[in-house]
Structure formats: structure tokens, C-alpha cells
Scaffold this active site. Structure first.
Site, PDB file in Angstrom:
ATOM      1  N   ARG A 211       9.679  -9.781 -17.265  1.00 38.81           N
ATOM      2  CA  ARG A 211       9.044  -8.538 -17.705  1.00 38.81           C
ATOM      3  C   ARG A 211       8.888  -8.578 -19.217  1.00 38.81           C
ATOM      4  O   ARG A 211       9.899  -8.599 -19.935  1.00 38.81           O
ATOM      5  CB  ARG A 211       9.914  -7.339 -17.324  1.00 38.81           C
ATOM      6  CG  ARG A 211      10.302  -7.279 -15.840  1.00 38.81           C
ATOM      7  CD  ARG A 211       9.187  -6.674 -15.040  1.00 38.81           C
ATOM      8  NE  ARG A 211       9.425  -6.769 -13.616  1.00 38.81           N
ATOM      9  CZ  ARG A 211       9.628  -5.718 -12.815  1.00 38.81           C
ATOM     10  NH1 ARG A 211       9.652  -4.507 -13.310  1.00 38.81           N
ATOM     11  NH2 ARG A 211       9.771  -5.899 -11.522  1.00 38.81           N
ATOM     12  N   ARG A 219      19.982  -1.617 -20.733  1.00 37.17           N
ATOM     13  CA  ARG A 219      19.787  -1.861 -19.299  1.00 37.17           C
ATOM     14  C   ARG A 219      18.492  -2.586 -18.961  1.00 37.17           C
ATOM     15  O   ARG A 219      18.093  -2.647 -17.813  1.00 37.17           O
ATOM     16  CB  ARG A 219      19.910  -0.549 -18.509  1.00 37.17           C
ATOM     17  CG  ARG A 219      18.912   0.488 -18.874  1.00 37.17           C
ATOM     18  CD  ARG A 219      19.402   1.873 -18.466  1.00 37.17           C
ATOM     19  NE  ARG A 219      18.565   2.866 -19.088  1.00 37.17           N
ATOM     20  CZ  ARG A 219      17.467   3.367 -18.532  1.00 37.17           C
ATOM     21  NH1 ARG A 219      17.111   3.008 -17.335  1.00 37.17           N
ATOM     22  NH2 ARG A 219      16.756   4.248 -19.181  1.00 37.17           N
ATOM     23  N   GLU A 357      18.729   3.637 -12.462  1.00 40.15           N
ATOM     24  CA  GLU A 357      18.022   3.172 -11.262  1.00 40.15           C
ATOM     25  C   GLU A 357      18.459   1.745 -10.927  1.00 40.15           C
ATOM     26  O   GLU A 357      18.543   0.894 -11.809  1.00 40.15           O
ATOM     27  CB  GLU A 357      16.524   3.200 -11.559  1.00 40.15           C
ATOM     28  CG  GLU A 357      15.666   2.648 -10.448  1.00 40.15           C
ATOM     29  CD  GLU A 357      14.282   2.234 -10.961  1.00 40.15           C
ATOM     30  OE1 GLU A 357      13.615   3.048 -11.617  1.00 40.15           O
ATOM     31  OE2 GLU A 357      13.885   1.077 -10.677  1.00 40.15           O
ATOM     32  N   ARG A 408      21.846  -5.102 -12.812  1.00 39.05           N
ATOM     33  CA  ARG A 408      22.208  -3.673 -12.824  1.00 39.05           C
ATOM     34  C   ARG A 408      23.286  -3.386 -11.781  1.00 39.05           C
ATOM     35  O   ARG A 408      24.125  -2.514 -11.977  1.00 39.05           O
ATOM     36  CB  ARG A 408      20.972  -2.822 -12.579  1.00 39.05           C
ATOM     37  CG  ARG A 408      20.056  -2.840 -13.777  1.00 39.05           C
ATOM     38  CD  ARG A 408      19.071  -1.713 -13.702  1.00 39.05           C
ATOM     39  NE  ARG A 408      18.145  -1.790 -14.817  1.00 39.05           N
ATOM     40  CZ  ARG A 408      17.128  -0.960 -14.980  1.00 39.05           C
ATOM     41  NH1 ARG A 408      16.911  -0.001 -14.091  1.00 39.05           N
ATOM     42  NH2 ARG A 408      16.333  -1.086 -16.015  1.00 39.05           N
TER      43      ARG A 408
HETATM   44  P1  AMO Z   1      10.803  -2.442 -10.046  1.00 42.73           P
HETATM   45  O1  AMO Z   1       9.842  -2.833 -11.106  1.00 42.73           O
HETATM   46  O2  AMO Z   1      11.261  -1.012 -10.048  1.00 42.73           O
HETATM   47  O3  AMO Z   1      10.169  -2.681  -8.592  1.00 42.73           O
HETATM   48  O4  AMO Z   1      12.058  -3.384 -10.111  1.00 42.73           O
HETATM   49  C1  AMO Z   1      13.070  -3.306  -9.117  1.00 42.73           C
HETATM   50  C2  AMO Z   1      14.455  -3.314  -9.756  1.00 42.73           C
HETATM   51  O5  AMO Z   1      14.615  -4.472 -10.555  1.00 42.73           O
HETATM   52  C3  AMO Z   1      15.402  -4.184 -11.687  1.00 42.73           C
HETATM   53  N1  AMO Z   1      14.634  -4.405 -12.900  1.00 42.73           N
HETATM   54  C4  AMO Z   1      15.161  -4.779 -14.088  1.00 42.73           C
HETATM   55  N2  AMO Z   1      16.420  -5.046 -14.455  1.00 42.73           N
HETATM   56  C5  AMO Z   1      16.641  -5.388 -15.747  1.00 42.73           C
HETATM   57  N3  AMO Z   1      15.665  -5.479 -16.665  1.00 42.73           N
HETATM   58  C6  AMO Z   1      14.383  -5.226 -16.350  1.00 42.73           C
HETATM   59  N4  AMO Z   1      13.417  -5.335 -17.277  1.00 42.73           N
HETATM   60  C7  AMO Z   1      14.088  -4.856 -15.005  1.00 42.73           C
HETATM   61  N5  AMO Z   1      12.952  -4.535 -14.346  1.00 42.73           N
HETATM   62  C8  AMO Z   1      13.315  -4.269 -13.077  1.00 42.73           C
HETATM   63  C9  AMO Z   1      15.795  -2.707 -11.579  1.00 42.73           C
HETATM   64  C10 AMO Z   1      14.699  -2.158 -10.707  1.00 42.73           C
HETATM   65  O6  AMO Z   1      15.120  -0.990 -10.012  1.00 42.73           O
HETATM   66  N6  AMO Z   1       8.132  -4.851  -6.543  1.00 42.73           N
HETATM   67  C11 AMO Z   1       9.005  -3.717  -6.767  1.00 42.73           C
HETATM   68  C12 AMO Z   1      10.136  -3.658  -5.757  1.00 42.73           C
HETATM   69  C13 AMO Z   1       9.661  -3.341  -4.341  1.00 42.73           C
HETATM   70  O7  AMO Z   1       8.934  -2.336  -4.172  1.00 42.73           O
HETATM   71  O8  AMO Z   1      10.024  -4.090  -3.415  1.00 42.73           O
HETATM   72  C14 AMO Z   1       9.573  -3.830  -8.185  1.00 42.73           C
HETATM   73  O9  AMO Z   1       9.567  -4.862  -8.797  1.00 42.73           O
HETATM   74  O10 AMO Z   1      17.073  -2.631 -10.958  1.00 42.73           O
END
Ligand code: AMO
Length: 434
Positions: A211, A219, A357, A408
Site C-alpha cells: 500500500r 497502525r 479495524e 494488526r
Molecule cells: P482492506 O484494504 O480493508 O480490505 O484491508 C484488509 C485489512 O488489511 C489490513 N491492512 C493494513 N495493515 C497495515 N497497514 C496497512 N497499510 C494496511 N492496509 C490494510 C487491515 C485491514 O482491515 N480486499 C479487501 C479485503 C476483502 O474484502 O476481502 C481489502 O484489502 O487489518
């Protein structure tokens, strides 16, 4: 060949070779102790200066802290030793000498800044607490895999170099792929759906997600580990059931198998497995409850995403894990199905820990025409996703799934302040090495 004895296995009467790091040397004059540390614990090695060979004493006591040594000798009972036994050495070999100046103190007596710890992870994870976090993380991943197998899911591995993003166009890391533009994958989302539509039906993946977000928070990471599930013939509530089982299985396994690690992290007493079922609040109920806490300066209105303070206020109010269901369609991605009787409301859900979350998921739109409409509404070019939408022509069953951030989960379970403590080598805005 590793034929040494682990310090934890050394029994009185044994002739052993133990090997590890010099944790500490305590010189009391006529007698001195070398505390040797390996992955299982520590053991005391006793040097009686007058009764022992000078060279042996010099080698043993001359080894600097954190040098790697192998000690051969006899194990004797010694009630005053920290573990009730000690080694009386016959030989000591220094396998690797450590510099006398260390960037951080692996005994943990002197605390180091997080950035110093991350720069020197090898030394940092010689500390009991550091080692404990990653032993727990490994146990969580083992238990999660087992829970998925129990739930009938098959482990898959999908590409991390991709042609398109899925979670919003601004958070992609571009790379060059033989002269073409490509990206590091943000989520296995589309691939796991494509395989849920095959005869495999239920799948899971544990892998990296990338990302390129600007966030620099305790977090967020720029490379995280996502635990993903997707199941054919599942709706959002079935997917939440699997999610709850997986999270609880992780807690149960840590409670059952990580007593020492929880002890090292000073969590042994308060550690508890979350109670089930986790409450499932609708988004409407969630914003109502947040507003009722009076913690926010401005009241939330329908359609707002939940601000961090809102999540915290609600977390304190609920006091445990909970789901938020039925989110406004507009703030959920194109692949999430909306309710037929109310298209403004989606089947999207989040699993929340009181602090943050953990999971996003939902039932997916499996009807091709509606899926393509969704792309257009979100300003995405359906042609770029043809490899995905084409498969929806050939019998795509209803399906649902979710993604859980592994770091997380570790962070909230172990009450770590910063997500970086749950990653060996975190990637964030500043950190690209080690
Ligand atoms: P989302 O983008 O909410 O959903 O990501 C799902 C979970 O991944 C973790 N997460 C992260 N943890 C740390 N740093 C980050 N930058 C980060 N981004 C995400 C979080 C988050 O809740 N495709 C959908 C999932 C689905 O619908 O199956 C998705 O990626 O814990």
C-alpha cells in the site's frame, strides 16, 4: 551438525556441549559466572579460578558480551543458579567474537528507541520480549492455517506483480515490467474471487500486500501481511462466521501454547480468548452509538466513514471485538455486493478490535452486469479488468470473503504500541532497509 544440548534440556549428571551467546559475565573474584543464552533460555557456567586451567578461565571470562561460545562440561545441580543447574566447563570455544560496543543492550536493561531496535533486529530479537512477539506471530499463523483447513479452505498463492489495483487507484506502487507499467499488488482480492469460482470453492492466502499510502501512523505499514479468505456459496454472515472462528482459533492457540512468551511480555495474567459470538452492529447502529458517546466534536451522519476517534469511542463502548455490517455502498469497493432491496446499503463488513479495524470483507457482486456497472460508477475502466469480469460469464457462484491484517492481529493481541513491533523488517515512509 547441531549436536549441542539446548540450555533448557541440560539435566544434572549430563555431559553436554551448550552453545549460544554470552549474556552476562559476573565476576565475584575467586569465582565467576558466564551466563550463556540460546533460543530455549539461559544457563550458568561456573569458573572457579584457582581450581581451573588458566587458559580455560581466560577464554571463558575474556569473551565479550554477545560473543558466541560453545561450552563443553558437566551439568550439576545448583539451587542458587537461576535455573537450578550450572555447567562446570572442561572446554570453552569462542565461535564468533562480538564488538565490545553494542548498538543496543540485548539484556533489555537499557531500553532502546524503536528505530534503533529496527536497525539492529538481530540484536533486538535476542531480547526475550522481542523473540516472544515473533514466536507468538508464528503460532498465530500456524493456528490460522489449521482453522482454515478445518473450515474446508485450500491455501493458495497469487501474484504480487499485477496490472491493476483494486483498493482505490492512489495507493499503488508502480514498477517497470519489461517496459510495461505494472504494480505491486494491494490485495489478492480479484485472484481469490477467481479461484472461489473454480471447483476449489473455499480458499485462503497469507501473503504480502503493498500500500503506497502516505499514512505514517502506529497502525499502517506500506508492506503488510494479509490473511485472506474467500468462499463460494457464502454470504456476508457466513464469511463473518469463518472470520470469528479464525480469530478465536489464533487466541486459543496462543493461550494454549505460548505461556512462556506471554510471560516474557508480561501478559500472562490478563490474557483471555475473546468471547463469541462477536456482536454484529449495523453501520446505522454504530454511528448512533458513536454519536451518543459525545466523544466527537461533530456528529456523524449517514455516509461518513468512521474517523479514528469514532472507532476508539465505539471500541471503548463495546469493550471487545465486534463487527460493523451493512456499510453505505458508496464507501465500499466495487466488488462488494449491495442489498437488492436497498442499493445504497452494501453487504460490506469490518471486524473491529476496540483499538482499530482488523478486517474488511463482504459478499461479492457475482452478477456480471451489475459488477461492470459498479466499475463505471467508481470511475474504473472495466476493460482493464477483463481477465476478471470475463470469468463471470461462465458460472460465478455467489461468494463472500474478507482480509485480515496479520500485523494488526498480533499488535492488538499483544497490546503492542506500534505495528512495526509486529514485523521483522517493516516498510514505511522512511524505512527501506534493513
Ligand atoms: P482492506 O484494504 O480493508 O480490505 O484491508 C484488509 C485489512 O488489511 C489490513 N491492512 C493494513 N495493515 C497495515 N497497514 C496497512 N497499510 C494496511 N492496509 C490494510 C487491515 C485491514 O482491515 N480486499 C479487501 C479485503 C476483502 O474484502 O476481502 C481489502 O484489502 O487489518
Amino acid at each position: 551438525m547441531d549436536d549441542r544440548t539446548y540450555t533448557a534440556d541440560a539435566e544434572p549428571g549430563d555431559e553436554v556441549t551448550v552453545a549460544g551467546w554470552v549474556h552476562e559475565i559476573r565476576d565475584l573474584g575467586g569465582i565467576a559466572f558466564l551466563i550463556l543464552r540460546d533460543t530455549t533460555g539461559r544457563i550458568q557456567v561456573k569458573f572457579e579460578k584457582d581450581a581451573m586451567d588458566d587458559e580455560l578461565v581466560e577464554t571463558g571470562l575474556g569473551a565479550s558480551r554477545e560473543s558466541v561460545v560453545a561450552v563443553t562440561g558437566r551439568v550439576e545441580e545448583e539451587p542458587r543458579a537461576p535455573t537450578g543447574v550450572e555447567v562446570v566447563p572442561e572446554s570453552v570455544e569462542v565461535l564468533a567474537r562480538a564488538d565490545t560496543e553494542l548498538p543496543l543492550d540485548p539484556s533489555g536493561k537499557v531500553e532502546a528507541e524503536l528505530s534503533t531496535r529496527l536497525d539492529n533486529r538481530t540484536l533486538d530479537l535476542r531480547r526475550e520480549e522481542g523473540q516472544a512477539v515473533f514466536e507468538v506471530r508464528a503460532e498465530i499463523l500456524r493456528a490460522v492455517r489449521e482453522a482454515f483447513r478445518t473450515a474446508g479452505a485450500t491455501e493458495i498463492n497469487t501474484p504480487k506483480i499485477v496490472a491493476t489495483g483494486t483498493e482505490g487507484g492512489t495507493e499503488l506502487f508502480p514498477i517497470t515490467y519489461f517496459g510495461r507499467e505494472a504494480f505491486m499488488n494491494q490485495s489478492p482480492q480479484l485472484f481469490k474471487q477467481l479461484i472461489a469460482g473454480s471447483n476449489i470453492e473455499r480458499v485462503f492466502e497469507i501473503g504480502p500486500i503493498f500500500r503506497a499510502e502516505e499514512h505514517n501512523t502506529p497502525r499502517h505499514l506500506n508492506e503488510a501481511t494479509s490473511i485472506d479468505f474467500e468462499g463460494a456459496f457464502c454470504d456476508d454472515h457466513d464469511a463473518m462466521d469463518v472470520c470469528e472462528q479464525v480469530v478465536v482459533a489464533a487466541y486459543e492457540a496462543v493461550a494454549a501454547h505460548c505461556e512462556d512468551q506471554l510471560g516474557a511480555l508480561e501478559l500472562a495474567e490478563g490474557f483471555s480468548v475473546p468471547e463469541t459470538p462477536f456482536p454484529r452492529l449495523t453501520y446505522d447502529e454504530a454511528i448512533e452509538r458513536i454519536n451518543a458517546t459525545g466523544e466527537l466534536d461533530e456528529q456523524l451522519v449517514w455516509g461518513d466513514d468512521l474517523p479514528t476517534e469514532g472507532e476508539k469511542a465505539l471500541g471503548a463502548d463495546v469493550g471487545g471485538h465486534y463487527f460493523i455490517t451493512d456499510w453505505p455502498a458508496e464507501i465500499k469497493p466495487f466488488y462488494i455486493m449491495d442489498h437488492d432491496d436497498d442499493p445504497e446499503v452494501s453487504t460490506g463488513f469490518d471486524l473491529m478490535h476496540p483499538r482499530m479495524e482488523l478486517v474488511s470483507g463482504g459478499q461479492r457482486e457475482h452478477r456480471r452486469d451489475r459488477l461492470v456497472e459498479g466499475f463505471e460508477q467508481q470511475g474504473l475502466d472495466p476493460d482493464a479488468f477483463a481477465y476478471y469480469t470475463e470469468m463471470f460469464r461462465y458460472g460465478m457462484p455467489p461468494h463472500a470473503g474478507w482480509g485480515l491484517g496479520a500485523e494488526r492481529l498480533v499488535m492488538t493481541m499483544l497490546d503492542l504500541e506500534n505495528i512495526r513491533e509486529a514485523v521483522l523488517f517493516p516498510r514505511d515512509r522512511q524505512r527501506l532497509s534493513p
